[in-house]
Every structure is written in structure tokens, then in C-alpha cells.
Scaffold this motif. Structure first.
Motif, PDB file in Angstrom:
ATOM      1  N   THR A 205       0.837  -1.196   0.000  1.00 16.57           N
ATOM      2  CA  THR A 205       0.000   0.000   0.000  1.00 16.57           C
ATOM      3  C   THR A 205       0.881   1.259   0.000  1.00 16.57           C
ATOM      4  OG1 THR A 205      -1.918   1.045   1.055  1.00 16.57           O
ATOM      5  CG2 THR A 205      -0.284   0.049   2.530  1.00 16.57           C
ATOM      6  N   GLY A 206       0.289   2.403   0.273  1.00 15.56           N
ATOM      7  CA  GLY A 206       1.035   3.662   0.290  1.00 15.56           C
ATOM      8  C   GLY A 206       0.096   4.791  -0.056  1.00 15.56           C
ATOM      9  N   SER A 207       0.584   6.004   0.091  1.00 13.86           N
ATOM     10  CA  SER A 207      -0.302   7.157  -0.061  1.00 13.86           C
ATOM     11  C   SER A 207      -0.693   7.394  -1.516  1.00 13.86           C
ATOM     12  CB  SER A 207       0.373   8.408   0.494  1.00 13.86           C
ATOM     13  OG  SER A 207       1.609   8.601  -0.159  1.00 13.86           O
ATOM     14  N   MET A 208      -1.907   7.912  -1.714  1.00  9.35           N
ATOM     15  CA  MET A 208      -2.387   8.341  -3.033  1.00  9.35           C
ATOM     16  C   MET A 208      -3.197   9.613  -2.816  1.00  9.35           C
ATOM     17  SD  MET A 208      -5.905   7.720  -2.993  1.00  9.35           S
ATOM     18  CE  MET A 208      -6.287   7.632  -4.728  1.00  9.35           C
ATOM     19  N   MET A 321       4.709  11.914  14.190  1.00  8.18           N
ATOM     20  CA  MET A 321       3.454  11.237  13.868  1.00  8.18           C
ATOM     21  C   MET A 321       3.035  11.618  12.456  1.00  8.18           C
ATOM     22  SD  MET A 321       1.043   9.180  14.616  1.00  8.18           S
ATOM     23  CE  MET A 321       1.556   8.751  16.285  1.00  8.18           C
ATOM     24  N   ASN A 322       2.551  10.622  11.699  1.00  6.16           N
ATOM     25  CA  ASN A 322       1.858  10.884  10.426  1.00  6.16           C
ATOM     26  C   ASN A 322       2.765  11.194   9.232  1.00  6.16           C
ATOM     27  OD1 ASN A 322      -0.155  13.395   8.925  1.00  6.16           O
ATOM     28  ND2 ASN A 322      -0.592  11.228   8.823  1.00  6.16           N
ATOM     29  N   GLU A 323       3.926  10.554   9.184  1.00  6.18           N
ATOM     30  CA  GLU A 323       4.746  10.710   7.983  1.00  6.18           C
ATOM     31  C   GLU A 323       4.052  10.098   6.779  1.00  6.18           C
ATOM     32  OE1 GLU A 323       7.762   9.500   4.919  1.00  6.18           O
ATOM     33  OE2 GLU A 323       6.402   8.236   6.046  1.00  6.18           O
ATOM     34  N   GLU A 324       3.372   8.956   7.000  1.00  9.40           N
ATOM     35  CA  GLU A 324       2.899   8.154   5.863  1.00  9.40           C
ATOM     36  C   GLU A 324       1.793   8.814   5.058  1.00  9.40           C
ATOM     37  OE1 GLU A 324       4.518   5.935   4.713  1.00  9.40           O
ATOM     38  OE2 GLU A 324       5.451   4.663   6.219  1.00  9.40           O
ATOM     39  N   ASN A 325       0.910   9.528   5.716  1.00  7.70           N
ATOM     40  CA  ASN A 325      -0.213  10.072   4.946  1.00  7.70           C
ATOM     41  C   ASN A 325      -0.561  11.494   5.372  1.00  7.70           C
ATOM     42  OD1 ASN A 325      -1.064   9.018   7.400  1.00  7.70           O
ATOM     43  ND2 ASN A 325      -3.084   8.412   6.643  1.00  7.70           N
ATOM     44  N   GLY A 326       0.439  12.380   5.271  1.00  5.13           N
ATOM     45  CA  GLY A 326       0.141  13.777   5.544  1.00  5.13           C
ATOM     46  C   GLY A 326       1.317  14.599   6.048  1.00  5.13           C
ATOM     47  N   ASN A 327       2.254  13.941   6.745  1.00  2.00           N
ATOM     48  CA  ASN A 327       3.396  14.648   7.344  1.00  2.00           C
ATOM     49  C   ASN A 327       2.950  15.785   8.254  1.00  2.00           C
ATOM     50  OD1 ASN A 327       6.130  14.874   7.857  1.00  2.00           O
ATOM     51  ND2 ASN A 327       6.528  16.258   6.136  1.00  2.00           N
ATOM     52  N   LYS A 328       1.828  15.567   8.926  1.00  2.00           N
ATOM     53  CA  LYS A 328       1.316  16.604   9.832  1.00  2.00           C
ATOM     54  C   LYS A 328       2.280  16.812  11.002  1.00  2.00           C
ATOM     55  CE  LYS A 328      -2.668  17.122   7.674  1.00  2.00           C
ATOM     56  NZ  LYS A 328      -2.912  18.275   6.818  1.00  2.00           N
ATOM     57  N   GLY A 329       2.882  15.727  11.472  1.00  2.00           N
ATOM     58  CA  GLY A 329       3.814  15.830  12.597  1.00  2.00           C
ATOM     59  C   GLY A 329       5.044  16.641  12.241  1.00  2.00           C
ATOM     60  N   GLY A 330       5.589  16.390  11.067  1.00  2.00           N
ATOM     61  CA  GLY A 330       6.768  17.121  10.615  1.00  2.00           C
ATOM     62  C   GLY A 330       6.487  18.611  10.497  1.00  2.00           C
ATOM     63  N   HIS A 331       5.325  18.940   9.930  1.00  2.00           N
ATOM     64  CA  HIS A 331       4.972  20.354   9.774  1.00  2.00           C
ATOM     65  C   HIS A 331       4.707  21.011  11.126  1.00  2.00           C
ATOM     66  CE1 HIS A 331       5.012  20.858   5.457  1.00  2.00           C
ATOM     67  NE2 HIS A 331       4.507  19.639   5.345  1.00  2.00           N
ATOM     68  N   ALA A 332       3.995  20.290  11.993  1.00  2.00           N
ATOM     69  CA  ALA A 332       3.682  20.854  13.309  1.00  2.00           C
ATOM     70  C   ALA A 332       4.967  21.120  14.093  1.00  2.00           C
ATOM     71  CB  ALA A 332       2.778  19.899  14.087  1.00  2.00           C
ATOM     72  N   TYR A 333       5.923  20.225  13.962  1.00  2.00           N
ATOM     73  CA  TYR A 333       7.182  20.376  14.704  1.00  2.00           C
ATOM     74  C   TYR A 333       7.938  21.617  14.254  1.00  2.00           C
ATOM     75  CZ  TYR A 333      11.827  19.491  16.573  1.00  2.00           C
ATOM     76  OH  TYR A 333      13.020  19.615  17.233  1.00  2.00           O
ATOM     77  N   ALA A 334       8.090  21.766  12.943  1.00  2.00           N
ATOM     78  CA  ALA A 334       8.845  22.911  12.418  1.00  2.00           C
ATOM     79  C   ALA A 334       8.146  24.225  12.772  1.00  2.00           C
ATOM     80  CB  ALA A 334       9.011  22.778  10.907  1.00  2.00           C
ATOM     81  N   THR A 335       6.815  24.231  12.647  1.00  2.00           N
ATOM     82  CA  THR A 335       6.045  25.442  12.944  1.00  2.00           C
ATOM     83  C   THR A 335       6.192  25.839  14.414  1.00  2.00           C
ATOM     84  OG1 THR A 335       4.461  24.753  11.266  1.00  2.00           O
ATOM     85  CG2 THR A 335       3.727  26.457  12.802  1.00  2.00           C
ATOM     86  N   TRP A 336       6.080  24.848  15.269  1.00  2.00           N
ATOM     87  CA  TRP A 336       6.197  25.073  16.720  1.00  2.00           C
ATOM     88  C   TRP A 336       7.593  25.583  17.086  1.00  2.00           C
ATOM     89  CZ3 TRP A 336       9.267  21.601  19.811  1.00  2.00           C
ATOM     90  CH2 TRP A 336       9.190  21.822  21.196  1.00  2.00           C
ATOM     91  N   ALA A 337       8.610  24.918  16.538  1.00  2.00           N
ATOM     92  CA  ALA A 337       9.988  25.293  16.866  1.00  2.00           C
ATOM     93  C   ALA A 337      10.258  26.741  16.459  1.00  2.00           C
ATOM     94  CB  ALA A 337      10.969  24.346  16.176  1.00  2.00           C
TER      95      ALA A 337
END
Lengths: 456, 456
Positions: A205-208, A321-337
Motif C-alpha cells: 500500500t502507500g499514499s495516493m 506522527m503521520n509521515e505516511e499520509n500527511g506529514n502533519k507531525g513534521g509540519h507541526a514540529y517545524a512550525t512550533w519550533a
């Protein structure tokens, strides 16, 4: 903005005097800790077998957050936070089923997994199949040839690519954009050949993605063997595909990035972020992707702490959290920092599996590539030999726009077996070798040790 | 004899002009052939699944000889020979059984395999166990402490050694010489901790030796888990080991080395030998040890032929018989070549498994080490990075005394997983990864291509 880039360049020491025999001895200690008294294999077992697959928004993902926090507490990291982040919530539902029916009426079951984010079929979907060898071929097709049919995108990963990620990149389009391109021509569904190298029965599977204004059609992945069977059947004449997928979207759910630190002894406010992603696809156990990366970073910090290393800068491990289908964790981290005015000076990610370590890549100014090339002689006894310009990782990538000039580094293990398991039910704990995992942890610890020493 | 050494040095070209863009293109073709149209994986499957284990003197070993000859004929090699060689014939007989009995009377079954060459127990053997952590500890023991007992040599491979062969070398003594040292002190049997890294239930067999004038006692290997159990039981008090092994020696049997060639276009009488060993231990399927090496060499020659390369020198692939328990094939080959006045100019062996390729080692004059270091830049795109002084291989080692100054080269794949499978029932086809095997074949072909070009 040039100022920022200059700032990042200015923080490099001149390298030759920075390393000594003592560093070589220290690195040997890091490897000994990982190989003789390592916790990584047991930690990965507990994540994979105690929790298993952990797709964003699932109860298992929440269990994994708690697992991560508990692990960091057990190892006595200096600060431990949970950072809230809203994540997508998609569920596979009942196991998918599919058959191919040739013009003679013969029916053969095939291996199928819904792609992540796909809509369901709303009961049985039955339509004629039309095959294309690439996304470009589909784009060039006439509406008449596709209308009302299920598009079969049968592009194989190129086995001649030495680094398997290159072959993966070459096929990514059929998975990410096949449904949109099919729908534009009136297709009622799309199935793709799994992005995988071996010939076996595991669909991957994987993101689409769907696009605003283009109708949503169901999208699934077939195993490579089923893809070959379907293609062969199509050579003989008309083929009908019968499939059912129960998957669906739910409203976003609250979740968390999990973070823990070793506080810097000289510059506690300057942060080196190291991380992997805690979520995984829902097939398998997310062992290589990215349980291994989580454990690499967790164990690296434990090793640095246990061996008594006092890093100059704060080393922060982040389970995204959420690398696989959104990268919400990555974005939230950078924004917060950024919002908190944190001084992020470098980031390292492990998200390429738990295989034998080759080295590290650098996505950053060429001076940083030179910097890590300077680590090579100290790390050669551990067979680390790949120090090149390249990619960091999905989770840390949002730091790039938040912190102009920040160098991102990616841990690079051997890639040959990665696409045997990636996003498939075969990505389980048993497929990770204990020593290969431990060497990855030690490599990460040694790299972070040298990086911390090298940065002003 | 200095003359010979000078001869071998004089046959090196000066390297810089020897390689061109054309060589780089050629090497890419070799890798494409292995990865896109390769036969190696199917060939290994047919050797492992069609024949299986093939200990010297067995019917399976004879079947493997015929398999090898047939394969070479199928691929149309220029000359194909069977070279007769007499080999030992030892059989395991009935499956071994063993139990440990603690002083409380409780009986627990343990995993055991006879070491290769051991005598049997002639029915049930039952005796008290005495544990030693190394062969040296046993040598220092008093006769009174060992007399009438079964010696348990519980030395673990050192996990801190990065190259696993180093750890193996450190433990080799307990397997090779444990029985002799035990017998000197009156022991009635010896069991060793398997020379293996993982904690699992597979005992690992391997060669052991008796000495003229020292009484022969039975010798077996326990799995690492059984070794831990036995050691733990001994901490609590007296432990009795009950074991039965049915193994025995038979008279030597006739067998063969299998050879095939690509005749040299310029110097057909000068020979580069490449090989692995066709025999295997009788547990498992001899997949990594050394089915992979056989297939590396077979496929390398097929690839060179198929891509239309005309080597200057004759390239001879040799499937050696009896590496595991006598090296009769290696000795017979060197003796024969010397007697026939063949000009052997170099030899390359693959006998370290079918894992991702790291590079090659050279057992020879430092100028040859420099020679292969000169291959590094052409082979870097394939992640080959290890070109060092080191070891060639057991089978080709007798060439060293027959041809003074001859350089021997060993193919070096990643070693991390090798001792998970080595000489155990777990060394089966399924444990070999297709791409890793194929990359090994291509690496061997590319190395031989460059070696042939480099030698005068």
C-alpha cells in the motif's frame, strides 16, 4: 536571507583539529554499548509485537505514543514532551477482495490492498480492465479507451537501479496520481502494480491523492505476481476485474509527536533534532518503516547518555506522527519550533529501514557535505563509507523552509531489501536483523556525537 | 624464488591508462545483465531445492557435480572438465538427541548436532557436565575435574567485532580442538556452544579434528539457547548430559572438482581461476555456504560470455569439492595445475555468503592491493568500497605454495548475517536475497573483467 546561510556556514569549526584519538575511543564505546548491552532489538520487538501496525488516527498509534513516552522516561531523558498534532484518520475496514475474470468466464482470485486514502468501492465493483505501462501512457490515452473501465497501471520498478529508492521514485507517480489521471478519462477505478521488487504475493500500500474537482475513484495495489497474471490474461483478450474495498475516511483525530532530550552542556538552547516516524501503514508491523528509525534514534540517545557523553548542544529525539499520509507531525514540529524561537542547528532522520549501515547523506550547503566527509576516517572501522550530498527525510524536511540554511542529514542503510517489505504485510519484526539494527543505532549515535562536536 | 615474485609484480600494467569510459560502460552492462536478465537466483534455487545439502562423499554431492557440469554445458563455456579427487565420507546417521538432567531429576531436551568428523556415542552416553568458557580454560583444568565427564565449551562469539568472521575466528578453537583437549584430560565427550551470533534453536555444525595417539571422543554443538539453558542449570548444581549420536566415518569416496573456461583471446595459456565450493555441510541447503559462491562464479562467467567480453587470459571457473572437511579439492587442483605446468596468474574465491557486496580483499604482494584499490572509482557506483589486504579463500589457498607470489583475492559481502545461517539447518535458499545475490555475481564479473585487463 543570505545572512542566515552565512550563519549556518559560520558555525562549522575547521575540522582537522576537532577530532583526536579520544574521539576514536569514544566511538568504539558507542558501538560496544549498542552491540554488547544494546536495547534496540528488544525495543523494536515491543513496538512491533506489543503494538503492531500504527496508522495515524488509530488506537494503535495512540498506544505507540504512550509506548514512546514511557521508553523515554525509562531511559531517563532530560525533558520529555508530547506535542499535539491533528492527523488524518483513514481505515481499511474489511479485508479487500478481488478476482480477474477472463473472457472464457474463468475466475482467479488476486492479491489486493487499498491504497491509503482511497475511497471504498461501495459494494462490488466490476468493470473491464485496460492496462498501461506508465502514468504517461495513461495520460496520452483517449477517453474512449478508458471510460467506464478499471485502469491497470503495470509499471515495474527498474531492477537495474543500484539504489532501490531510485527505482521507487521512478514508479511513484502511478501510486500517487493514478486515480486522478484515470478519473480524468472516466475510469471507474484504478489498480497498480505494487511498488516492490520481488515477485511475490504481497501487495504494497502507500499514499495516493485526489484532486479538487476531479471525481474520486477507488485505488488499490496488486501483488507483483497478481500483476503479472492480470497482464498475461489481458494478452489473451478482454478481462474483467471484480473488486470490493471497504476503506473510508473519518474526521481528523488528535495525536502527538513524542520528544525527549539530552540537554546541551554548553549551548542548551541550540538544538540538533534526530528522529524517525512513529506511525506506519496498517499492513505488517512497521518494522523497517519506520520502527527501525524510531529505535535508531531512541537507542542513539540512550547510548550517548549511558556512555556519559555531555553534548554541547541539546540533542532532541522526535518520534514524528503521520509521515505516511500527511506529514502533519513534521509540519507541526517545524512550525512550533519556529514560533517558539528555538535555535534549530541541524536535523538527522532515519527512515530507510534497519539494514546494515552505509553512511549518511546531507541535504544542505556543500560545506556540510565536506563536514561529514570529514567523519569518514573515524567511521571506516565500522564499514561506514557513504558520506555524500543527498536527502534528509520527510519528517525533518519542513525545517528547511522554517530555518533557511539548516543542514538536514539522512541515515543511509543498505537499500537492497527495503522494497521487499515496504508498506506490506511482510514488514514485520522477524525481517529485521539484530546486528544490522544495532549497528544502525551505533552509527546514529556516533554521527550525532561527531556532528555535535563539529558544530560551533 | 625471488624471480617468481618479480615475475608476478612485472605482470601489472601501470594502471592509470588501463581504464577508460568504455570500461565504465562495460561494467554497467555486466550489472544490467545480472540484474535484468540474471540466471543466478534460479540457479541457486535449483542447487538448493533440487539437490539440497551435499556433503563430500554423499549421493547429493555427486548430483551436484553433475548439476555443475550440466549448467556449464548449458551456458556454452569453452572447456568443461571433471577433475577426479578422493574425498572423506562421513555420515550423520540418525538425528541426534540430547537432554540435560538437573540434580532434581528434571529432564529437558536440548538442540544438538554432531560436529563433522565426530565419532558416534555408540548408544546412549550419559555423564556429568563440566563447563569451560574457552579452550584455554579447559587446557588449564586438572584431570580430576574433567575425568569421566562431558566437557561443555561455552564460549560466545564476541558481538563487538564488527566483521563477524573475526568473532568466528576467536571461537574456532573450541570446535576444532575441543575434543582433543577434553580427551587429554579423560573427558568422555564434548559439546560446544554453536559458533553463531543469534540466540535461537539452531545448532551449527562444522569440522573438528582428532589427533593421532589421543583417544577419540564424541563432539557435538548445542544451539545458543540450549547452551544458555545448560549454563544456567550448572549454576544451580550438578547437571548430567544424556546424548546419542549415530555419526560415523566411511572409506574415502571418489568425487570431482568441476571446471569450465572462457579461453583467453591473447594468452590462452595464462589462467585466472575463480571459484567457490560445491560441497556443503549436511544441515540446511548450503545456500550461503557456499551455493552463493558457486553461483557468483558461474553467473560471472556467463555474464562475461553473454556480454561478448573476450578476456585476454583464460578465465576458469572451478567448483571445488570438499572445502568443508578436508579441502581435498583445493589441494588436488593446485597439484594438478602445477604438474601440468599451467601458468596460474591469479585466483579469486567467493565463500563468504550471498549478501550485499562490499568489495574484495587481496592476499598477495602490496602491489596487488594497490591494483585493486585502483578499481575502486569504477566500482563506486555499485557501492563497492572495500579494497584491502586480506584473505582469499580456503579452496584457492593451496595455489599459494604451488605458485609463489600468486595473488589470491576474496570476494567480501556484508558479514552481519552470515553466522545466523553458517553450517546450520537455517542456511536455506529462502535466506538469500535475490538482488543481493545478483549484485554479488555482477561484482565478481566486474572484478574479473578489470583484473584480466590489468594483468599483463
Amino acid at each position: 536571507m543570505l545572512f542566515r546561510t552565512l550563519f549556518f556556514i559560520s558555525i562549522l569549526f575547521s575540522l582537522s583539529p576537532a577530532f583526536s584519538q579520544n574521539d576514536s575511543t569514544m566511538i568504539r564505546k558507542l558501538f560496544d554499548e549498542a552491540l554488547i548491552r544494546g536495547k534496540s532489538y528488544d525495543d523494536l520487538r515491543s513496538l512491533c509485537k506489543g503494538i503492531g501496525a500504527r496508522l495515524s488516527g488509530s488506537t494503535q498509534a495512540q498506544m505507540a505514543v504512550e509506548w514512546g513516552k514511557r521508553k523515554m522516561e525509562t531511559y531517563g531523558f532530560d525533558k520529555i514532551y508530547l506535542q499535539p498534532v491533528m492527523v488524518p484518520h483513514w481505515e481499511r475496514g474489511n479485508k479487500e477482495v478481488a478476482w480477474i475474470q477472463s473472457s472464457s468466464g474463468e475466475v482467479v482470485p488476486i492479491d489486493i490492498l487499498a491504497l491509503g486514502g482511497s475511497i471504498g468501492t461501495n459494494g462490488m465493483l466490476k468493470a473491464e480492465v485496460v492496462e498501461f505501462k506508465s502514468l504517461d501512457d495513461l495520460k496520452k490515452a483517449s477517453k474512449a479507451s478508458v471510460q467506464g473501465k478499471i485502469v491497470f497501471l503495470n509499471q515495474a520498478m527498474n531492477p537495474a537501479d543500484i539504489v532501490t529508492f531510485t527505482a521507487y521514485g521512478g514508479c511513484y507517480g502511478i501510486r500517487g496520481h493514478g486515480a486522478v489521471e484515470g478519473a480524468k478519462l472516466g475510469a471507474v477505478g484504478v489498480v497498480i502494480r505494487s511498488l516492490a521488487l520481488p515477485e511475490d504475493h504481497f501487495p504494497h500500500t502507500g499514499s495516493m491523492y485526489y484532486e479538487e474537482g476531479i471525481s474520486k475513484i477507488p485505488a488499490g495495489a496488486l501483488s507483483t505476481i497478481s500483476s503479472n497474471e492480470l497482464s498475461k490474461a489481458l494478452e489473451k483478450g478482454k478481462v474483467t476485474l471484480i473488486m470490493e474495498m471497504d476503506c473510508r475516511d473519518f474526521p481528523d483525530e488528535p495525536s502527538f509527536n513524542v520528544m525527549g532530550e539530552l540537554t546541551g552542556s554548553e549551548k542548551p538552547n541550540e538544538i540538533i533534532t534526530i528522529g524517525g516516524h512513529l506511525d506506519s501503514w496498517d499492513a505488517g508491523e512497521g518494522a523497517h518503516d519506520d520502527g527501525a528509525g524510531i529505535v535508531h534514534c531512541l537507542e542513539a540517545l540512550r547510548i550517548l547518555k549511558t556512555t556519559g557523553i555531555k553534548p554541547k548542544h541539546t540533542i532532541r529525539v522526535v518520534f514524528f506522527m503521520n509521515e505516511e499520509n500527511g506529514n502533519k507531525g513534521g509540519h507541526a514540529y517545524a512550525t512550533w519550533a519556529k514560533k517558539e524561537n528555538q535555535k534549530q542547528i541541524a536535523a538527522v532522520e532515519s527512515d530507510r529501514g534497519g539494514f546494515s549501515p552505509d553512511g549518511f547523506e546531507c541535504d544542505g550547503n556543500p560545506s556540510y557535505v565536506q563536514l561529514i566527509k570529514g567523519f569518514a576516517s573515524l567511521l571506516k572501522p565500522y564499514d561506514l563509507h557513504h558520506f555524500e550530498a543527498g536527502y534528509g527525510g520527510v519528517d525533518i524536511s519542513p525545517l528547511k523552509s522554517a530555518y533557511e540554511g539548516i543542514p538536514l542529514f539522512g541515515f543511509v542503510p543498505d537499500s537492497q531489501r527495503y522494497f521487499d517489505f515496504h508498506h506490506a504485510a511482510s514488514d514485520v519484526f522477524e525481517r529485521v536483523n539484530k546486528r544490522e539494527l544495532e549497528l544502525g543505532c551505533a552509527s546514529m549515535a556516533a554521527f550525532v556525537y561527531l556532528l555535535d562536536k563539529s558544530l560551533e
